[in-house]
Design an enzyme around this catalytic site. Structure first.
Site, PDB file in Angstrom:
ATOM      1  N   LYS A 153      26.177 -39.228  -1.781  1.00 12.64           N
ATOM      2  CA  LYS A 153      25.957 -40.195  -0.370  1.00 12.64           C
ATOM      3  C   LYS A 153      26.920 -40.784  -0.368  1.00 12.64           C
ATOM      4  CE  LYS A 153      21.893 -38.016   0.326  1.00 12.64           C
ATOM      5  NZ  LYS A 153      20.427 -38.646  -0.681  1.00 12.64           N
TER       6      LYS A 153
HETATM    7  C1  LIG Z   1      19.134 -38.567  -0.696  1.00 13.07           C
HETATM    8  C2  LIG Z   1      17.637 -38.698  -0.342  1.00 13.07           C
HETATM    9  C3  LIG Z   1      16.817 -38.892  -1.102  1.00 13.07           C
HETATM   10  C4  LIG Z   1      16.739 -39.388  -2.371  1.00 13.07           C
HETATM   11  O1  LIG Z   1      17.841 -39.593  -3.158  1.00 13.07           O
HETATM   12  P1  LIG Z   1      18.107 -39.664  -4.409  1.00 13.07           P
HETATM   13  O2  LIG Z   1      18.355 -40.885  -4.817  1.00 13.07           O
HETATM   14  O3  LIG Z   1      18.226 -38.314  -4.807  1.00 13.07           O
HETATM   15  O4  LIG Z   1      16.409 -39.916  -5.022  1.00 13.07           O
HETATM   16  C5  LIG Z   1      16.014 -39.385  -0.729  1.00 13.07           C
HETATM   17  N1  LIG Z   1      15.784 -39.741   1.270  1.00 13.07           N
HETATM   18  C6  LIG Z   1      16.093 -38.795   2.142  1.00 13.07           C
HETATM   19  C7  LIG Z   1      16.407 -38.859   3.598  1.00 13.07           C
HETATM   20  C8  LIG Z   1      17.828 -38.339   1.666  1.00 13.07           C
HETATM   21  O5  LIG Z   1      19.093 -37.596   1.853  1.00 13.07           O
END
Ligand SMILES: *Cc1c(COP(=O)(O)O)cnc(C)c1O
Length: 416
Positions: free
Chosen positions: A206
């Site tokens: 991310k």
């Molecule tokens: C990556 C993602 C999540 C989940 O994030 P985590 O930290 O891995 O739980 C939720 N929503 C979207 C749109 C994502 O891309």
């Protein structure tokens, strides 16, 4: 024997510096590993960064979303408007509470939830146009800012107010991101009073990372208190308070979860957060390079930009023009992979997954835009750790792949 490709550009590589590394080492030497002073600092820095009153650091964005809908009182018999074009997490937390996600179709260009489709989804609940139970009590909406291109949250808030819905914003892609409803309005950051609760992800790929991690922010003191307590077994106070001068005693208020973030992770997050805008600018630079380089390719459409959006550029999703290509999206992924370029797809829409098809009866025709467009989606590598050479390499590999697999071979076309 085919040698592995000399150059390879993975889909994503995190951008970490010595600052993160030495802060983790200092955390390990300090003797306090779990939620403590570094997490408190990360939360305080985060409230300043996004302009929210309260921040609760947790183990993932999924945990943050779960805590948010729990704190808002979501329960069985209720329904929540969820974009079908999102990751598993957005809808699964609704199921954790025994409630039902009401999938909403997307805009064909931004891929974000289409509010007129949300309106239609509410109307459809009173007709035969939905597979869902007509008696669902619709209580909330969960917008997702795909790739970091924000929805107009003024419009989303007006929609929610008109229908009496709470808003939990899945901002997994939207740090840092901002919008203004029109060029004369002032900018508002994602998390700055944009929703009842806004949830971020610090997963490894991310916009900023702590390896695994997430944050829930809110301006509502009662929601913040509930989420904080439920993130740690539903206790009346956390371990850091108990062992750092507070009382040894605690009381269980509710059967909570185990979602608290460690100080080891927060040590990384503190430094990632400081560089969040610099990392964004590098991604924006790469996105602009792609846009220039691909401007004349007919094989795909480029992601949109908007002068009223501060785009986080988490993703660079292109929409293939399949009629221009002799291969499909999955074959193109393999061609690029054989040239050392890692790509991804965001996403197979949730209503086309077996669980939602068999449990709720969703069919492709219920959400026609998402059903058609996902076959055309491909996300190119985009990470701040990419070098200029990596970017050039991706441009060349994608251009060559599209030209070699053009439906009408390039050399037989008549010159304009
Ligand atoms: C990556 C993602 C999540 C989940 O994030 P985590 O930290 O891995 O739980 C939720 N929503 C979207 C749109 C994502 O891309």
């Amino acid at each position: 024997m085919t040698a592995p490709h000399a150059t390879s550009v993975p889909f994503f590589r995190p951008a970490l510096t010595e600052d993160e590394i030495s802060e983790v080492v200092a955390c390990l030497r300090s003797g306090w590993l779990t939620t403590g002073p570094r997490t408190k600092q990360f939360e305080a820095d985060f409230t300043t960064a996004v302009g929210a009153k309260h921040a609760i650091a947790v183990t993932s964005c999924t945990a943050a979303l779960h805590l948010a809908v729990e704190a808002l009182g979501l329960r069985p018999g209720q329904g929540v408007l969820v974009p079908t074009m999102t990751f598993a997490a957005t809808a699964e937390v609704v199921r954790y509470q025994g409630a039902v996600p009401i999938f909403v179709d997307c805009d064909p260009v931004s891929l974000n939830m289409d509010l007129s489709a949300a309106e239609q989804a509410l109307v459809a609940l009173r007709s035969d146009a939905t597979p869902l139970d007509r008696n669902l009590d619709v209580v909330g909406i969960m917008p997702v800012h795909i790739g970091g291109l924000m929805l107009n949250m003024d419009t989303v808030r007006a929609f929610a107010a008109a229908h009496g819905l709470w808003i939990v914003e899945d901002a997994a892609h939207a740090l840092p991101a901002a919008y203004r409803p029109n060029p004369n309005a002032s900018w508002r950051r994602c998390g700055e009073g944009t929703a009842d609760v806004t949830c971020y992800s610090f997963y490894a790929n991310k916009t900023i990372t702590t390896g695994e991690g997430g944050m829930a922010v809110t301006d509502d003191e009662a929601l913040a208190a509930r989420m904080r307590s439920m993130s740690l077994h539903g206790l009346s106070q956390d371990a850091w308070n108990r062992f750092s001068g507070g009382s040894w005693d605690y009381q269980i208020i509710s059967p909570g979860f185990k979602y608290n973030l460690t100080d080891i992770a927060s040590a990384i997050g503190i430094h990632q957060l400081r560089r969040a805008e610099i990392l964004r600018q590098r991604r924006e630079f790469i996105a602009n390079r792609y846009k220039e380089a691909f401007a004349n390719l007919t094989a795909f459409e480029l992601p949109p930009t908007d002068s009223d959006r501060h785009h986080s550029w988490h993703l660079f999703p292109i929409r293939l023009r399949l009629e221009e290509l002799s291969i499909d999206r999955n074959e193109l992924i393999n061609v690029l992979k054989s040239r050392g370029v890692g790509t991804s797809v965001h996403w197979r829409p949730l209503h086309l997954h077996p669980y939602y098809e068999t449990s709720f009866g969703w069919r492709p025709e219920h959400l026609p835009i998402a059903s058609a467009i996902w076959e055309r989606l491909l996300s190119l590598p985009l990470s701040p750790a990419m070098t200029d050479e990596d970017v050039d390499y991706v441009v060349q590999a994608v251009t060559a792949a599209c030209n070699e697999h053009a439906r009408i071979p390039r050399n037989t076309r008549t010159a304009a």
